[in-house]
Scaffold this motif. Structure first.
Motif, PDB file in Angstrom:
ATOM      1  N   LYS A  19       1.047  -1.286   0.113  1.00 17.49           N
ATOM      2  CA  LYS A  19      -0.096  -0.120   0.065  1.00 17.49           C
ATOM      3  C   LYS A  19       0.804   1.394   0.064  1.00 17.49           C
ATOM      4  CE  LYS A  19      -3.914   2.154   0.194  1.00 17.49           C
ATOM      5  NZ  LYS A  19      -4.812   2.275  -0.766  1.00 17.49           N
ATOM      6  N   VAL A  21       1.918   5.006   0.756  1.00 20.18           N
ATOM      7  CA  VAL A  21       1.946   5.876   1.653  1.00 20.18           C
ATOM      8  C   VAL A  21       2.115   7.437   1.349  1.00 20.18           C
ATOM      9  CG1 VAL A  21       2.308   6.455   4.315  1.00 20.18           C
ATOM     10  CG2 VAL A  21       2.217   4.137   3.332  1.00 20.18           C
ATOM     11  N   GLY A  22       0.918   8.062   1.511  1.00 24.12           N
ATOM     12  CA  GLY A  22       1.364   9.677   1.585  1.00 24.12           C
ATOM     13  C   GLY A  22       2.761  10.220   2.118  1.00 24.12           C
ATOM     14  N   ALA A  45      -3.231   6.476  -2.430  1.00 19.82           N
ATOM     15  CA  ALA A  45      -2.241   6.217  -1.112  1.00 19.82           C
ATOM     16  C   ALA A  45      -3.098   6.554   0.240  1.00 19.82           C
ATOM     17  CB  ALA A  45      -1.021   7.211  -1.322  1.00 19.82           C
ATOM     18  N   ASN A  46      -2.612   5.957   1.125  1.00 23.92           N
ATOM     19  CA  ASN A  46      -2.948   6.265   2.585  1.00 23.92           C
ATOM     20  C   ASN A  46      -2.466   7.736   3.031  1.00 23.92           C
ATOM     21  OD1 ASN A  46      -4.434   4.084   2.856  1.00 23.92           O
ATOM     22  ND2 ASN A  46      -2.829   2.917   3.757  1.00 23.92           N
ATOM     23  N   GLY A  47      -3.228   8.460   3.422  1.00 24.85           N
ATOM     24  CA  GLY A  47      -2.701   9.698   3.908  1.00 24.85           C
ATOM     25  C   GLY A  47      -2.567  10.906   2.801  1.00 24.85           C
ATOM     26  N   THR A  48      -1.833  11.945   3.235  1.00 23.41           N
ATOM     27  CA  THR A  48      -1.712  13.337   2.497  1.00 23.41           C
ATOM     28  C   THR A  48      -0.235  13.367   1.795  1.00 23.41           C
ATOM     29  OG1 THR A  48      -3.409  14.327   3.777  1.00 23.41           O
ATOM     30  CG2 THR A  48      -1.858  15.637   2.179  1.00 23.41           C
ATOM     31  N   THR A  49      -0.176  13.418   0.323  1.00 29.89           N
ATOM     32  CA  THR A  49       0.932  13.876  -0.291  1.00 29.89           C
ATOM     33  C   THR A  49       0.936  15.185  -0.835  1.00 29.89           C
ATOM     34  OG1 THR A  49       1.014  11.381  -1.166  1.00 29.89           O
ATOM     35  CG2 THR A  49       2.203  13.030  -2.458  1.00 29.89           C
ATOM     36  N   GLU A  85      -4.943  14.411  -1.260  1.00 32.90           N
ATOM     37  CA  GLU A  85      -5.376  13.503   0.124  1.00 32.90           C
ATOM     38  C   GLU A  85      -5.859  12.201  -0.350  1.00 32.90           C
ATOM     39  OE1 GLU A  85      -8.352  15.716   2.680  1.00 32.90           O
ATOM     40  OE2 GLU A  85      -7.504  17.641   2.017  1.00 32.90           O
ATOM     41  N   GLY A  86      -5.239  11.240  -0.078  1.00 33.85           N
ATOM     42  CA  GLY A  86      -5.775   9.949  -0.618  1.00 33.85           C
ATOM     43  C   GLY A  86      -7.211   9.390  -0.327  1.00 33.85           C
ATOM     44  N   LYS A  88     -10.073   5.886  -1.067  1.00 33.82           N
ATOM     45  CA  LYS A  88     -10.166   4.742  -1.062  1.00 33.82           C
ATOM     46  C   LYS A  88     -10.427   4.076  -2.665  1.00 33.82           C
ATOM     47  CE  LYS A  88     -10.058   3.991   3.330  1.00 33.82           C
ATOM     48  NZ  LYS A  88      -8.737   3.047   4.028  1.00 33.82           N
ATOM     49  N   HIS A  89     -11.281   4.885  -3.379  1.00 36.72           N
ATOM     50  CA  HIS A  89     -11.229   4.401  -4.641  1.00 36.72           C
ATOM     51  C   HIS A  89     -11.770   5.464  -5.407  1.00 36.72           C
ATOM     52  CE1 HIS A  89     -15.507   4.189  -3.044  1.00 36.72           C
ATOM     53  NE2 HIS A  89     -15.827   4.428  -4.313  1.00 36.72           N
TER      54      HIS A  89
END
Length: 287
Positions: A19, A21-22, A45-49, A85-86, A88-89
């Motif tokens: 997975k 990750v931001g 991605a999970n979280g913020t990039t 902001e990541g 889910k889909h």
């Protein structure tokens, strides 16, 4: 930085991640493709990039708008800092891709190099200010409306213009080769400096075979305009170089034959048919 494992092996790139990750991404140089790739990866991605020093080309903004319509959460669109902001889909959508400003610019130069006139429709002239400014400097009369650009050289020989490529909104590297062809037959001396890509003057030796007076000095080509070019048998090397050779062939005396034009098809759909509509004598010959 997003948590993927990357391996280059036997000419292939292998990427794997359970997975993504931001994270914060800092680009040392402005890069369109890397900005686009990180954008797409970060949406799920999970979280913020946060992408710092992101490219600001219209195509980047268009991708952001498309992704947001699909359900992504991207802010800072049109600036050098993008925050993703990541989610889910993503969902399927209908999206019209923004008009191709480089293809439009190529046809505008085709008219300028031959002293002719053209109207290009379904184009956003606001994204082409640097290109249009140089065409006006070269002597073209240009009128813009909401979704069209009209250029008229009124039979005049173009004036030489100095070019220095840079990231958007400055002069695009993808128009450098076309303006090299224009400067080759322009009135006066000029210089074209390439700051984005290395080895992007492969068209210069081919133009020289047509009689162009071009001298390479590092990442700059010095152009001394000649009154006319002569048709020759040429070899295309990449997408934009191919386009420049076609433009030079339109303006040259005699017949020009260009090999390996499959490069053109990466960025131009049936370019020969569109140029025929403008009065060009051009044919694609199958081997």
């Amino acid at each position: 930085d997003l948590g993927a494992t990357i391996e280059v092996k036997n000419g292939y790139i292998y990427a794997h991640a359970e997975k993504l990750v931001g994270t914060d991404i800092y680009f040392d140089q402005v890069t369109v493709t890397a900005t686009e790739n990180v954008l797409m990866a970060a949406t799920l991605a999970n979280g913020t990039t946060t992408i710092h020093n992101a490219a600001q080309e219209p195509e980047i903004s268009d991708l952001c708008h498309c992704l947001n319509t699909m359900g992504a959460k991207i802010s800072g669109i049109g600036t050098s800092t993008l925050i993703i902001e990541g989610v889910k889909h993503l969902n399927g959508v209908k999206h019209s891709v923004c008009p191709d400003r480089i293809e439009a610019g190529t046809y505008l130069v085709a008219a300028a190099i031959t002293g002719g006139s053209i109207t290009v429709k379904n184009i956003r002239h606001q994204s082409m200010r640097a290109t249009l400014g140089k065409l006006i400097e070269a002597g073209a009369d240009i009128k813009t409306e909401n979704n069209s650009i009209t250029l008229d050289m009124k039979g005049r020989r173009p004036k030489a213009v100095n070019i220095k490529t840079s990231a958007y909104p400055n002069f695009p590297t993808d128009m450098q080769a076309q303006f090299t062809a224009l400067n080759a037959i322009a009135d006066g001396h000029s210089s074209i400096t390439e700051t984005i890509f290395e080895n992007r003057f492969m068209h210069v030796p081919e133009l020289s075979r047509m009689g162009a007076d071009l001298t390479l000095e590092g990442n700059t080509v010095v152009c001394k305009g000649v009154k006319s070019l002569t048709g020759a048998h040429l070899m295309a090397t990449d997408l934009r170089a191919s386009a420049s050779l076609v433009l030079a062939g339109l303006a040259a005396q005699g017949t020009t034959t260009i090999e390996r034009v499959y490069h053109l098809d990466r960025g131009y759909e049936t370019i020969e048919e569109k140029l025929k509509l403008l009065g060009a004598q051009i044919e694609r010959v199958q081997d």
